[in-house]
Design a protein around this motif. Sequence first.
Motif, short mmCIF file in Angstrom:
data_model
loop_
_atom_site.label_atom_id
_atom_site.label_comp_id
_atom_site.label_asym_id
_atom_site.label_seq_id
_atom_site.Cartn_x
_atom_site.Cartn_y
_atom_site.Cartn_z
N HIS A 143 35.94 31.72 39.74
CA HIS A 143 37.38 32.00 39.79
C HIS A 143 37.58 33.40 40.38
O HIS A 143 36.93 34.35 39.96
CB HIS A 143 38.00 31.93 38.39
CG HIS A 143 37.87 30.57 37.78
ND1 HIS A 143 38.65 29.50 38.17
CD2 HIS A 143 37.04 30.10 36.82
CE1 HIS A 143 38.31 28.44 37.47
NE2 HIS A 143 37.32 28.77 36.65
N PHE A 154 43.28 27.19 46.40
CA PHE A 154 44.35 27.91 45.73
C PHE A 154 45.08 26.87 44.89
O PHE A 154 45.69 25.96 45.42
CB PHE A 154 45.27 28.58 46.76
CG PHE A 154 44.56 29.69 47.48
CD1 PHE A 154 44.45 30.95 46.90
CD2 PHE A 154 43.96 29.47 48.71
CE1 PHE A 154 43.76 31.97 47.55
CE2 PHE A 154 43.28 30.48 49.36
CZ PHE A 154 43.18 31.74 48.78
N GLU A 155 44.95 27.02 43.57
CA GLU A 155 45.39 25.98 42.64
C GLU A 155 46.61 26.46 41.86
O GLU A 155 46.47 27.19 40.89
CB GLU A 155 44.23 25.60 41.73
CG GLU A 155 43.03 25.10 42.53
CD GLU A 155 41.76 24.91 41.72
OE1 GLU A 155 41.24 23.79 41.73
OE2 GLU A 155 41.30 25.88 41.10
N ILE A 156 47.77 26.04 42.32
CA ILE A 156 49.03 26.39 41.67
C ILE A 156 49.78 25.09 41.43
O ILE A 156 50.14 24.39 42.38
CB ILE A 156 49.85 27.35 42.57
CG1 ILE A 156 49.05 28.63 42.83
CG2 ILE A 156 51.20 27.66 41.93
CD1 ILE A 156 49.65 29.53 43.89
N ARG A 199 53.89 27.43 44.63
CA ARG A 199 52.78 27.17 45.54
C ARG A 199 53.24 27.31 47.00
O ARG A 199 52.58 27.96 47.81
CB ARG A 199 52.18 25.79 45.31
CG ARG A 199 51.02 25.47 46.24
CD ARG A 199 50.33 24.16 45.92
NE ARG A 199 51.24 23.05 45.95
CZ ARG A 199 51.58 22.30 44.90
NH1 ARG A 199 51.09 22.54 43.71
NH2 ARG A 199 52.42 21.30 45.02
N TYR A 230 46.99 38.71 48.47
CA TYR A 230 46.11 38.25 47.40
C TYR A 230 44.79 39.02 47.50
O TYR A 230 43.89 38.63 48.25
CB TYR A 230 45.85 36.74 47.52
CG TYR A 230 45.26 36.12 46.26
CD1 TYR A 230 46.08 35.73 45.20
CD2 TYR A 230 43.89 35.93 46.13
CE1 TYR A 230 45.55 35.17 44.05
CE2 TYR A 230 43.35 35.37 45.00
CZ TYR A 230 44.19 34.99 43.95
OH TYR A 230 43.65 34.43 42.81
N ASP A 290 44.67 32.51 40.85
CA ASP A 290 45.05 31.29 41.56
C ASP A 290 43.99 30.72 42.49
O ASP A 290 44.23 29.70 43.14
CB ASP A 290 46.32 31.54 42.38
CG ASP A 290 47.51 31.94 41.51
OD1 ASP A 290 47.71 31.30 40.46
OD2 ASP A 290 48.21 32.90 41.87
N SER A 302 46.04 25.16 51.25
CA SER A 302 45.59 25.44 49.89
C SER A 302 44.09 25.22 49.74
O SER A 302 43.50 25.59 48.73
CB SER A 302 46.35 24.58 48.88
OG SER A 302 46.08 23.21 49.11
#
Length: 197
Positions: A40, A96-98, A104, A178, A44, A146
């Motif tokens: 991680h 990118f996990e939103i 997102r 980011y 995100d 993503s």
Amino acid sequence: MPRETHEITRADIMPMAEYAKVRLERRKAMTELKKNRRVHIGPDATAYFESFDTMWHQVHEMLYIEQGGDAQIEDELSAYNPLIPKGRELTCTLMFEIDEPDRRARFLAGLGGVEETVSLSVGGQKIMAVPEDDIDRTTADGKASSIQFLHFSFTDAQADLMKQPGCEVVLAIDHPAYGHMAKLPDAVRAALAADLD
């Protein structure tokens, strides 16, 4: 798990009736294998480091779910073989996990070019990621996908460093929108070092 190599061939593909019999067992084994291949980066982003085994599993899952038969095999091999590390490299799927769709969309709209800002520092030596060149993953208007597919190419010396217990390995994203980094636990470093032959 299947034999260690750098490419899945038709000879590696199980008949779907046989795969169905061992699918649950294979999925459990893959979950265990992936524990030390996931990193991680900030709130995100997650990097999933790939291997022959993870891609073998992915190909079989796609064939099993989509039921495209023999005609589907070449497409899956073409899609997933490039993500198998080729000896002196690591490969990862960066996601990118939103969950919230509006957030997102806003986030990805400001993340263009992120694939050019990812690095892996091994014992203080920085290795910049090279994006998979199958398609452009940043649109002309600056929206990032993503999902990014990345390659990290190692020199022999960097590979030797990566194999040293306790070597500090840091995965970083240095994008204006980011900027986050994550130090890899030694169990993850060791699992990934095994890909460097």
